[in-house]
Design an enzyme around this catalytic site. Structure first.
Site, mmCIF file in Angstrom:
data_model
loop_
_atom_site.group_PDB
_atom_site.id
_atom_site.type_symbol
_atom_site.label_atom_id
_atom_site.label_comp_id
_atom_site.label_asym_id
_atom_site.label_seq_id
_atom_site.Cartn_x
_atom_site.Cartn_y
_atom_site.Cartn_z
ATOM 1 N N LYS A 1 -23.113 7.907 -22.141
ATOM 2 C CA LYS A 1 -22.851 6.593 -22.717
ATOM 3 C C LYS A 1 -24.093 5.717 -22.719
ATOM 4 C CE LYS A 1 -18.368 6.414 -23.677
ATOM 5 N NZ LYS A 1 -17.837 5.929 -24.954
ATOM 6 N N GLU B 1 2.223 1.876 -3.390
ATOM 7 C CA GLU B 1 1.197 2.470 -4.257
ATOM 8 C C GLU B 1 1.191 3.987 -4.122
ATOM 9 O OE1 GLU B 1 -3.030 3.887 -3.485
ATOM 10 O OE2 GLU B 1 -2.972 1.738 -3.041
ATOM 11 N N HIS B 2 1.246 4.481 -2.890
ATOM 12 C CA HIS B 2 1.278 5.923 -2.657
ATOM 13 C C HIS B 2 2.520 6.558 -3.279
ATOM 14 C CE1 HIS B 2 -1.789 6.862 0.676
ATOM 15 N NE2 HIS B 2 -2.070 5.643 0.243
ATOM 16 N N ASP C 1 -19.331 16.003 -22.430
ATOM 17 C CA ASP C 1 -19.061 14.653 -22.913
ATOM 18 C C ASP C 1 -20.394 13.918 -23.066
ATOM 19 O OD1 ASP C 1 -16.728 13.467 -23.744
ATOM 20 O OD2 ASP C 1 -16.572 12.160 -22.007
ATOM 21 N N HIS D 1 0.836 -1.201 0.000
ATOM 22 C CA HIS D 1 0.000 0.000 0.000
ATOM 23 C C HIS D 1 0.872 1.253 0.000
ATOM 24 C CE1 HIS D 1 -3.091 2.635 2.321
ATOM 25 N NE2 HIS D 1 -3.239 2.790 1.020
ATOM 26 N N GLY E 1 -23.857 -14.194 -1.412
ATOM 27 C CA GLY E 1 -22.989 -14.075 -2.575
ATOM 28 C C GLY E 1 -21.536 -14.246 -2.225
ATOM 29 N N GLU F 1 -4.796 7.851 6.636
ATOM 30 C CA GLU F 1 -5.762 6.947 6.005
ATOM 31 C C GLU F 1 -6.195 5.866 6.990
ATOM 32 O OE1 GLU F 1 -6.241 4.134 2.004
ATOM 33 O OE2 GLU F 1 -4.399 5.258 2.337
#
Length: 969
Positions: free
Chosen positions: A968, A116-117, A965, A113, A382, A197
């Site tokens: 979609k 990633e930063h 834009d 992690h 699930g 975080e």
């Protein structure tokens, strides 16, 4: 948290992550008490997939206009290039790295992690820390990333800019993966962001439950047991104590885990950027990613392939934990092992059929039984947590207060239903309906995705699905059932020969393992407070482990027959559309292709036309001639001043909405499965019902719901005092979550109250107090008053003719049966409260944080712009675009004040509010306020006045292209 961060289309896309054969069977524990939770069975032969995919065609939905092409770089990296022929100007790219939190060294928890930063904070070619975000921001773009169990995913998007802008953005992005700097100063500073975080997550029940599972039932020798996000303690304090150099570990992790052969990328651009020739994108891709080193390393998951994920004793106790919020939740989790190299169940997806059956909400379902007893509010089922070597199938129940005291019997009801699924053959239509609904929603009429969403889903799927089943099925595989190598674009309405029986066999294989001996059970409730004897060390969750008696296990193992409890398979779904009902009513306009110029973008889309205007209704109508889908949307609003006058009305509206929605659920659930939906909203100026979905049966569905809500409102109110109290409990528990929310959300709340008059906003305390006093008679009186008198307004849009639209309105008019009101009776429209102008200062509102366990502080600075007219409104949008990146860079990256730093514009009536938010674990609110105001004081001189005309034009163009834009879907 790991699952929720995945970007997926719907539950179907989750099946792209692993296979689902086998189950964990506990074996006697060895001396260390950590043993196998499963034993793998036979290894299936893996499909033969070539190393170079350039010639492989990608199967895409019939309505998908995009061009797809693979390119395999010399370093082995697989890139899927996507050209969008629509007039869209947005572009995006995503890279998925097959290394996530499970690859953390045991001594440096959270390193993946942290890496990633760090990749965002400068590269050799582009060394400035804020360069990438500044470049994107000027073209209306953004970037982000996430670290999951086994992968780290990075992405960016642009709203505007031509070929050169995109090429440079991709080159900057690509340098993340070939030459990151990992400077010492940035490394030291970014630790604060990681810690902030983590501080944000400390009071989050999802993170707490996730880590509690790891502490109680997961084998500590398996990497799934790790603390994934990390904090300052694990990354700095612990490494220092162990004599470990954090930066050296960071560089080593990157140099050993980030390899081109375990990276996949997706690049989505407007076709106009390369003149419709995908080959012209190849040099751009090669320049961006060609320097990524190929270490030719094996997938990291092979290192723990033989390590059992769960302890054998996991089924011998129930974890009872104390949550932060007012939750009462039961979870039964069944772990299933993965057969290495098998792709069969990725094709069949048996867990989706089980999710449909166990999580069903119609008559004869588990939920129907539990509601009849007053024990549950909802049931879910699930796929849960997923890694390469296992996944869990989870059954969740939201319990009432009475249900909590009977949760052993609730568990028994779940096992009764599962026992029925094992012993009683499922009707063929249960399989056929799931296939048909999936084929319609996720293939035949699949939504066309934005560039950002498409890139974010495709890059991970290339590895997770393309390398398991086949590169050509990287889109079709996750979305469709009964997947075969020779399937085509053509929509299907039935299984291939033998397909249904293969699905039945796979489901039975799972059901054989879904027994009490394999279940892992947990219950969370505030009622366990003071009864626990253990504390999870990372988040501080209090819990106890309640042993399951042998007699209770035997009772669950031989449960009462489902038929005696009134449970059975779902009935046939009468709402599913027929083939003839999918016909388009009008002629479609040929889709635009290529880029649009500024003038063309600024040409407004023709609005709906008024097709009825009288004393009862004003009806707006627009027939679809653009999207070509057999769907419609019907919005009906009764404008009335009776709905929302006081805090008690606000409480009554919540009571009425939750009771009516619940009463209609068994009827409406099948419609939801068939692609239709409705929402009921009581608003300050009236009551609104919105319907949407396949148009064939939508009118009849809307008429029934409307009649029940209005002229038959007594039928949707609580039937007993117990029901009334269950709804009250549900609403009070739900609203209590406000008090344990994030401090920045409280700052937003108080800011909103400051500028929003009653009845458009009421304080939470006042509404909660009113909720406690609502009686059955109050609800009866309110429901009659709500629909008694008003003026009707409607918007009908989609695959309907004007004549059909008027007929639908006529039916709804009969169902609502209201008295027509004069225009003079219409309630007043919202007018924002203007903030006072303070000479030489600001208005300051202080509030103590509600949750004393939350050590974060937050500030929201609101600049109210009350200039009227389009020009003033547009000016603040442009200023917001200019301010966004430097505000984040200064307060988040440089000053490291907190993880949450954001800015943006909020419209309220004719005012526009520029909002700047910071939340921090290291600074008090007073300091945060000073820092934000200091940034604003210097912004004009340091940033705004230094902009050239070309700079401003670029920001303006970014705002225009983002706002214009084309849709979609």
């Amino acid at each position: 948290p790991d699952v929720s961060r995945r970007r997926i289309l719907a539950i179907w896309s989750a099946t792209a992550l692993t296979t689902t054969v086998g189950s964990f069977s506990p074996v006697p524990p060895p001396a260390d008490a950590v043993t196998a939770a499963a034993t793998a069975t036979a290894v299936a032969e893996a499909p033969t997939i070539p190393d170079v995919w350039d010639a492989i065609a990608v199967l895409s939905p019939p309505s998908d206009p995009n061009t797809y092409a693979y390119h395999t770089l010399a370093n082995g990296m697989q890139v899927l290039m996507v050209l969008d022929p629509s007039p869209a100007s947005s572009s995006a790219a995503c890279v998925a790295v097959r290394a996530g939190a499970t690859s953390d060294p045991p001594s440096v928890r959270g390193l993946a992690h942290f890496c990633e930063h760090m990749l965002f904070l400068g590269t050799k070619k582009y060394p400035k820390e804020d360069e990438f975000e500044a470049f994107l921001s000027a073209s209306g773009g953004s970037s982000n990333a996430y670290t999951s169990s086994e992968e780290t995913v990075y992405y960016f998007d642009l709203s505007s800019g031509g070929n050169a802008v995109f090429n440079e953005a991709l080159d900057r992005f690509g340098s993340f993966f070939s030459s990151p700097l990992f400077t010492r100063t940035a490394t030291d500073r970014e630790l604060n962001a990681i810690d902030s975080e983590h501080g944000k997550n400390l009071q989050n029940d999802s993170f707490r439950s996730y880590q509690l599972e790891k502490a109680t039932v997961v084998n500590q020798a398996h990497p799934y047991s790790k603390f994934f996000t990390g904090n300052k303690k694990t990354l700095l304090d612990d490494t220092r104590a162990a004599g470990i150099n954090l930066r050296e570990q960071l560089v080593q992790y990157y140099n050993t885990c980030y390899s081109a052969n375990l990276m996949t990328a997706a690049v989505v651009i407007p076709s106009s950027l390369v003149g419709g020739d995908v080959k012209k994108l190849i040099p751009v891709v090669e320049k961006a990613f060609g320097d990524v080193p190929n270490l030719d390393i094996s997938p990291p998951e092979l290192k723990w392939a033989d390590v059992p994920p769960f302890i054998a004793a996991a089924n011998l106790f129930i974890v009872e934990a104390v949550p932060v919020q007012e939750l009462r939740q039961l979870s039964i989790s069944f772990p299933f092992s993965t057969i290495t190299g098998s792709e069969m169940d990725l094709r069949i997806k048996p867990e989706l059929y089980l999710s449909h059956l166990i999580g069903h909400e119609g008559k004869g379902s588990i939920l129907s039984l539990l509601k009849s007893k007053g024990w549950a509010n909802s049931v879910s089922a699930g796929r849960g947590n997923t890694l390469s070597d296992f996944f869990t199938f989870e059954v969740g129940v939201d319990l009432t207060e009475e249900g909590l005291s009977h949760y052993d019997e609730v568990i028994g009801a779940v096992f009764s239903y599962i026992d029925m699924l094992r012993k009683k053959k499922a009707p063929d239509y249960t399989f056929d309906e799931v296939l048909w609904a999936a084929e319609l929603s996720f293939w035949r009429f699949a939504p066309n995705l934005s560039a950002t969403t498409a890139a974010g889903e495709l890059a991970p799927a290339i590895y997770n699905y393309g390398r398991s089943v086949g590169p050509g099925l990287v889109i079709a595989g996750p979305r469709r059932l009964d997947v075969t190598d020779d399937m085509t674009k053509a929509p299907r309405s039935a299984f291939r020969p033998g397909g249904r029986e293969e699905a039945r066999k796979a489901i039975n294989g799972m059901l054989e393992k879904m027994v009490p001996e394999n279940g892992i059970t947990s219950v969370v409730s505030k009622s366990f407070l003071g009864l626990t004897n253990k504390v999870e060390p990372v988040y501080g969750t209090e819990y106890r482990q309640r042993p399951i008696s042998e007699s209770l296990l035997k009772l669950w193992d031989s449960p009462e027959a489902a038929s005696r409890l009134g449970m059975d398979y779902p009935r046939r779904n009468v709402f599913l559309p027929t083939e003839s009902g999918l016909a388009l009513r009008g002629k479609m306009v040929i889709a635009e292709t290529g880029s649009r110029g500024l003038e063309e973008r600024m040409t407004p889309v023709p609005p709906p036309e008024v097709i009825r205007s009288d004393s009862r209704w004003t009806v707006h109508f627009k027939q679809d001639n653009k999207f070509g889908k057999p769907k419609a949307y019907l919005i009906f609003e009764l404008v009335t001043g009776e709905a929302f006058v006081s805090a008690k009305d606000a409480a009554l509206s919540q009571f009425y909405t939750v009771a009516a929605t619940d009463a209609l659920n068994e009827y409406a659930y099948d419609a939801t499965l068939a692609g239709m939906s409705y929402t009921l909203q009581v608003l300050p100026r009236g009551v609104r019902i919105t319907f949407g979905g396949y148009n064939e049966k939508l009118g009849a569905f809307a008429s029934y719901i409307s009649r029940k809500l209005a002229i038959e409102s007594a039928s949707v109110l609580p039937k007993s005092a117990r029901e009334l109290e269950n709804y009250r409990d549900e609403l009070l528990r739900g609203s209590s979550s406000f008090y344990v929310g994030q401090p920045y959300s409280h700052a937003i709340y108080f800011s909103k109250l400051l500028v929003t008059p009653e009845p458009f906003a009421f304080p939470v305390d006042g509404v909660r107090e009113a909720l406690r006093t609502i009686t059955m008679q109050d609800l009866k009186d309110y429901s009659k008053k709500l629909w008694r008198r008003g003026r009707g307004e409607a918007l009908i849009q989609g695959n309907l003719l004007q004549k059909e639209a008027l007929e639908v309105v006529q039916e709804i008019d009969k169902a609502l049966n209201f008295e027509a009101a004069d225009d003079a009776e219409a309630p007043k429209r919202l007018r924002a409260i203007r903030l006072p102008k303070v000479s030489g200062g600001v208005s300051l509102i202080r509030s103590s944080e509600f949750n004393k366990e939350n050590n974060n502080a937050a500030v929201q600075v609101v600049i109210q712009c009350d200039g009227k007219g389009d020009k003033n409104h547009v000016l603040i949008e442009v200023i917001s675009a200019i301010i966004s990146e430097p505000f984040y860079e200064e307060l988040r990256t440089k000053q490291q004040l907190g993880y949450i730093v954001s800015s943006g514009v909020k419209a309220l009536e004719e005012t526009r509010n520029l909002n700047l938010i910071v939340q921090s674990t290291i600074a008090p609110a007073e300091k945060l306020t000073t820092k934000v105001l200091g940034f604003l004081d210097s912004f004009r001189k340091d940033r705004l006045e230094k902009l050239t005309e070309a700079d401003v034009t670029r920001f303006v163009k970014g705002v225009i292209e983002r706002k214009t834009d084309p849709e979609k879907d």
